[in-house]
Design a protein around this motif. Sequence first.
Motif, PDB file in Angstrom:
ATOM      1  N   GLU A 178       0.831  -1.198   0.000  1.00  0.00           N
ATOM      2  CA  GLU A 178       0.000   0.000   0.000  1.00  0.00           C
ATOM      3  C   GLU A 178       0.875   1.262   0.000  1.00  0.00           C
ATOM      4  OE1 GLU A 178      -3.381  -1.009   2.726  1.00  0.00           O
ATOM      5  OE2 GLU A 178      -2.581   0.822   3.614  1.00  0.00           O
ATOM      6  N   ARG A 181       2.864   1.632  -3.314  1.00  0.00           N
ATOM      7  CA  ARG A 181       1.957   2.016  -4.397  1.00  0.00           C
ATOM      8  C   ARG A 181       1.826   3.536  -4.440  1.00  0.00           C
ATOM      9  NH1 ARG A 181      -3.711   0.503  -2.867  1.00  0.00           N
ATOM     10  NH2 ARG A 181      -4.098   2.673  -2.423  1.00  0.00           N
ATOM     11  N   VAL A 182       1.656   4.133  -3.270  1.00  0.00           N
ATOM     12  CA  VAL A 182       1.528   5.591  -3.192  1.00  0.00           C
ATOM     13  C   VAL A 182       2.821   6.254  -3.640  1.00  0.00           C
ATOM     14  CG1 VAL A 182       1.255   7.511  -1.579  1.00  0.00           C
ATOM     15  CG2 VAL A 182      -0.241   5.508  -1.406  1.00  0.00           C
ATOM     16  N   ALA A 185       3.178   6.159  -7.388  1.00  0.00           N
ATOM     17  CA  ALA A 185       2.289   7.127  -8.034  1.00  0.00           C
ATOM     18  C   ALA A 185       2.901   8.522  -7.996  1.00  0.00           C
ATOM     19  CB  ALA A 185       0.931   7.112  -7.356  1.00  0.00           C
ATOM     20  N   LEU A 186       3.515   8.855  -6.860  1.00  0.00           N
ATOM     21  CA  LEU A 186       4.138  10.179  -6.747  1.00  0.00           C
ATOM     22  C   LEU A 186       5.400  10.259  -7.601  1.00  0.00           C
ATOM     23  CD1 LEU A 186       3.722  10.640  -2.879  1.00  0.00           C
ATOM     24  CD2 LEU A 186       2.449  11.843  -4.673  1.00  0.00           C
ATOM     25  N   ARG A 202      -6.270  -5.292  -7.718  1.00  0.00           N
ATOM     26  CA  ARG A 202      -7.290  -4.371  -8.219  1.00  0.00           C
ATOM     27  C   ARG A 202      -7.057  -2.940  -7.726  1.00  0.00           C
ATOM     28  NH1 ARG A 202     -12.957  -3.017  -6.146  1.00  0.00           N
ATOM     29  NH2 ARG A 202     -12.112  -2.760  -4.084  1.00  0.00           N
ATOM     30  N   SER A 203      -6.700  -2.786  -6.440  1.00  0.00           N
ATOM     31  CA  SER A 203      -6.468  -1.447  -5.892  1.00  0.00           C
ATOM     32  C   SER A 203      -5.312  -0.771  -6.606  1.00  0.00           C
ATOM     33  CB  SER A 203      -6.120  -1.509  -4.405  1.00  0.00           C
ATOM     34  OG  SER A 203      -7.208  -1.979  -3.688  1.00  0.00           O
ATOM     35  N   GLU A 204      -4.229  -1.558  -6.804  1.00  0.00           N
ATOM     36  CA  GLU A 204      -3.055  -1.039  -7.479  1.00  0.00           C
ATOM     37  C   GLU A 204      -3.422  -0.601  -8.894  1.00  0.00           C
ATOM     38  OE1 GLU A 204       0.089  -3.705  -5.940  1.00  0.00           O
ATOM     39  OE2 GLU A 204       0.794  -3.551  -8.005  1.00  0.00           O
ATOM     40  N   LEU A 206      -6.394   0.191 -10.281  1.00  0.00           N
ATOM     41  CA  LEU A 206      -7.284   1.343 -10.375  1.00  0.00           C
ATOM     42  C   LEU A 206      -6.581   2.627  -9.953  1.00  0.00           C
ATOM     43  CD1 LEU A 206     -10.533  -0.277  -8.953  1.00  0.00           C
ATOM     44  CD2 LEU A 206     -10.192   0.525 -11.294  1.00  0.00           C
ATOM     45  N   ALA A 207      -5.756   2.532  -8.910  1.00  0.00           N
ATOM     46  CA  ALA A 207      -5.121   3.733  -8.367  1.00  0.00           C
ATOM     47  C   ALA A 207      -4.042   4.282  -9.282  1.00  0.00           C
ATOM     48  CB  ALA A 207      -4.536   3.427  -6.992  1.00  0.00           C
ATOM     49  N   SER A 226      -9.344   4.003 -15.967  1.00  0.00           N
ATOM     50  CA  SER A 226      -9.812   3.210 -14.820  1.00  0.00           C
ATOM     51  C   SER A 226     -11.314   3.311 -14.695  1.00  0.00           C
ATOM     52  CB  SER A 226      -9.202   3.724 -13.512  1.00  0.00           C
ATOM     53  OG  SER A 226      -7.823   3.564 -13.501  1.00  0.00           O
ATOM     54  N   GLU A 227     -11.815   4.542 -14.786  1.00  0.00           N
ATOM     55  CA  GLU A 227     -13.248   4.782 -14.627  1.00  0.00           C
ATOM     56  C   GLU A 227     -14.054   4.031 -15.666  1.00  0.00           C
ATOM     57  OE1 GLU A 227     -10.986   7.142 -14.274  1.00  0.00           O
ATOM     58  OE2 GLU A 227     -11.585   8.635 -12.777  1.00  0.00           O
ATOM     59  N   TRP A 230     -13.867   0.248 -15.103  1.00  0.00           N
ATOM     60  CA  TRP A 230     -14.624  -0.101 -13.895  1.00  0.00           C
ATOM     61  C   TRP A 230     -16.130   0.009 -14.146  1.00  0.00           C
ATOM     62  CZ3 TRP A 230     -14.224  -2.065  -9.033  1.00  0.00           C
ATOM     63  CH2 TRP A 230     -15.286  -1.815  -8.157  1.00  0.00           C
TER      64      TRP A 230
ATOM     65  N   ALA B 167      -6.125 -12.241  -7.327  1.00  0.00           N
ATOM     66  CA  ALA B 167      -7.112 -11.653  -6.423  1.00  0.00           C
ATOM     67  C   ALA B 167      -8.459 -12.367  -6.498  1.00  0.00           C
ATOM     68  CB  ALA B 167      -7.272 -10.179  -6.730  1.00  0.00           C
ATOM     69  N   SER B 237      -7.232  -0.359   5.625  1.00  0.00           N
ATOM     70  CA  SER B 237      -6.561  -0.185   4.343  1.00  0.00           C
ATOM     71  C   SER B 237      -7.099   1.061   3.649  1.00  0.00           C
ATOM     72  CB  SER B 237      -6.826  -1.423   3.483  1.00  0.00           C
ATOM     73  OG  SER B 237      -6.299  -1.269   2.212  1.00  0.00           O
ATOM     74  N   VAL B 300      -2.173  15.995  -2.731  1.00  0.00           N
ATOM     75  CA  VAL B 300      -0.974  15.543  -3.448  1.00  0.00           C
ATOM     76  C   VAL B 300      -1.227  14.325  -4.332  1.00  0.00           C
ATOM     77  CG1 VAL B 300       0.732  16.500  -1.855  1.00  0.00           C
ATOM     78  CG2 VAL B 300      -0.168  14.214  -1.441  1.00  0.00           C
ATOM     79  N   LEU B 301      -2.277  13.574  -4.056  1.00  0.00           N
ATOM     80  CA  LEU B 301      -2.531  12.372  -4.848  1.00  0.00           C
ATOM     81  C   LEU B 301      -3.993  11.985  -4.731  1.00  0.00           C
ATOM     82  CD1 LEU B 301      -1.069  10.060  -6.491  1.00  0.00           C
ATOM     83  CD2 LEU B 301      -0.861   8.840  -4.345  1.00  0.00           C
ATOM     84  N   ASP B 302      -4.556  11.580  -5.873  1.00  0.00           N
ATOM     85  CA  ASP B 302      -5.948  11.143  -5.882  1.00  0.00           C
ATOM     86  C   ASP B 302      -5.958   9.728  -6.452  1.00  0.00           C
ATOM     87  OD1 ASP B 302      -8.642  10.725  -6.269  1.00  0.00           O
ATOM     88  OD2 ASP B 302      -8.830  12.144  -7.923  1.00  0.00           O
ATOM     89  N   GLU B 303      -6.249   8.736  -5.627  1.00  0.00           N
ATOM     90  CA  GLU B 303      -6.247   7.351  -6.097  1.00  0.00           C
ATOM     91  C   GLU B 303      -7.673   6.869  -6.332  1.00  0.00           C
ATOM     92  OE1 GLU B 303      -2.619   4.887  -4.520  1.00  0.00           O
ATOM     93  OE2 GLU B 303      -3.863   5.482  -2.845  1.00  0.00           O
ATOM     94  N   TYR B 304      -8.003   6.666  -7.587  1.00  0.00           N
ATOM     95  CA  TYR B 304      -9.320   6.132  -7.939  1.00  0.00           C
ATOM     96  C   TYR B 304      -9.382   4.676  -7.518  1.00  0.00           C
ATOM     97  CZ  TYR B 304     -13.215   4.655 -10.912  1.00  0.00           C
ATOM     98  OH  TYR B 304     -14.390   4.141 -11.384  1.00  0.00           O
ATOM     99  N   GLN B 305     -10.468   4.243  -6.892  1.00  0.00           N
ATOM    100  CA  GLN B 305     -10.595   2.852  -6.460  1.00  0.00           C
ATOM    101  C   GLN B 305     -11.900   2.230  -6.919  1.00  0.00           C
ATOM    102  OE1 GLN B 305      -8.103   0.906  -4.002  1.00  0.00           O
ATOM    103  NE2 GLN B 305      -7.299   2.056  -5.711  1.00  0.00           N
ATOM    104  N   GLY B 306     -12.499   2.768  -7.947  1.00  0.00           N
ATOM    105  CA  GLY B 306     -13.735   2.199  -8.457  1.00  0.00           C
ATOM    106  C   GLY B 306     -14.935   2.689  -7.671  1.00  0.00           C
ATOM    107  N   HIS B 312      -5.005  11.796  -0.933  1.00  0.00           N
ATOM    108  CA  HIS B 312      -3.852  12.012  -0.058  1.00  0.00           C
ATOM    109  C   HIS B 312      -3.574  13.512  -0.025  1.00  0.00           C
ATOM    110  CE1 HIS B 312      -2.441   7.676  -0.205  1.00  0.00           C
ATOM    111  NE2 HIS B 312      -3.377   7.724  -1.119  1.00  0.00           N
TER     112      HIS B 312
END
Lengths: 245, 356
Positions: A178, A181-182, A185-186, A202-204, A206-207, A226-227, A230, B167, B237, B300-306, B312
């Motif tokens: 987790e 992953r952040v 992204a940065l 899946r989280s990885e 989509l994010a 992603s959108e 999904w 998964a 999480s 600083v960050l926008d994480e799309y999760q569905g 963040h």
Amino acid sequence: MSDAVQSPVLVLGGVRVEFGRKSVLAGLDLTVGANELLIVLGATGAGKTTLLRTIAGLQTPIAGTVAIAGVDMTHAPPGLRDVALVFQNFSLYPGWSVRRNLAFPLRAPGRQLSDDVIDERVTWAARLLHIEGLLDKPAERLSGGQMQRVAIGRALVRRPRIFLFDEPLTNLDAKLREELRVELALLRRQLGIPMIYVTHDRSEALALADRIAVLAGGVIAQIGSSESVWNTPVTAAVAALLGRS
Amino acid sequence: MTFLALNAVAKTYADGTIAVHGVDLAVDEGEFVVLLGPSGCGKTTTLRMVAGLERATGGSIQLAGKIVTDLPPSQRDVGFVFQFYALYPHLTVRDNLAFPLEAVGVPWRERAVRVNEVAAAVGVTELLSALPRQLSGGDQQRVSLARALIRRPRLWLMDEPLGTLDAAVRASLGAFIHEQQRRHRVTTLFVTHDQEEAMQLADRVVVMEAGRIRQVGTPTAIHDAPRSRFVAHFVGSPGMNFIPATRTAQGLCLADGRHLMIHNAASTDVLGPVIVGVRPQWLQVSTDESEKVGLVATVVLDEYQGDHRLLHADAEGLRLVARIPATQRHALGARVILVPHAEGIRLFDPHSGAAL
């Protein structure tokens, strides 16, 4: 489905790969733009790793073309492609410091870089990955998460044209995954290097994704943001990959 | 009724490394208990001591009323489920699955039923006549897991059995294990570092860190009432956000003088510095500049999760995460105010990290 890519860096056309009589990639088309992070999703055995190996030049297709930055690289050896591959299972040199591990890819035959340039690149990568404090530590004394950072750093120092990631976080603890992953992204925002990233998380997916490509039946079955993937999965199998059932 | 009891069970290796410091744990018959913690916390060592694969250097282990601390694994009637297994190469998938049942004399009619049931659950029905070498790596792993699950011993010990699976398969196998465990009431001790898995499966979760048990409780209790910052961060999480603040008679005050919240302190409250813990789903994101409470932060960050987003934001060097609806968009660099819901607030001691 949006597949209009601005200034493509990588273009695959009709790529076919077979293992024996088994078709793994069956005429696959894919275009990846400069600065894009493309997630490749697919079930086990869908050919995700084969796709990355084909791009890296570790697997030669029996038909189709691989073009990098407008140049046909279908039959070029890996060394000429300027792509870096990061796996989930990485290897570091024990007994060597993090600094020496990071510098090693830059000392490969054919790369004539001065010590100053090497130092500068190592420091740059270490800073981006928050491992400056570990540079003089022996690699075997690092935690799993720190080792994976060094492994990513070894790809980073080369400043490749394309990054290929094959489930780089899979072997890490859920919590660490987790956090990394952040960080990834940065990091990618500062780098401006296109990335193709294989994952089944899946989280990885989509994010991180600018776009998600779903690999099924040896071709890209769906590609989009992603959108869009999904919200409008094209098949039940795609929905299942995203954990929607 | 207690079925498995660990009394001050400890493990010190020959080189002096302490893997487990005297762990006490009582597991009821038919209970599903999950040992959860980061790598190196001692969870697998604890499990292996219960299995008899690792010798305890201190304490005692009691199974069904009998001390088994020094018994070999074969005399404990435990089923051990690992992440990786070997399959018999000359046997078909069907025969590989039936083998453990045949070995304990289950009649063929029941064997067939159970083989079909477990094969369907792990999705290998169409592979029943295949030989192991004809399977992909992932399919081999599913078959191995199915073979381990087909036996129903008195105690199942599972060491991250779903660790390396996809998964989707992980979710369906997790549900299958859960269903089997409930139906046959096999007491189960299950090790994982994945807290979502722990929450999904456990009757009770045992959170471990550095060779010690940090908290034991139902998933809800662990999640909603963590007893320390470690548990609060590890579970969830993403984990809980932590904000340094001062508790005054008027409320919770931030370093910049703003209030996180105003309230009347109870007479028993200790005033002074505290750590405010708030989970991402309890942080409201506001763009109203006139907001008097909350933390001022930059996205600083926008994480799309569905079905949601993880936003963040940095507040004076403090990184916070808010879980917001997928339809709510905030641009990178935007100024936002993060306001915690009162019911989501937990307080921790700034020095010991213990819940207040």
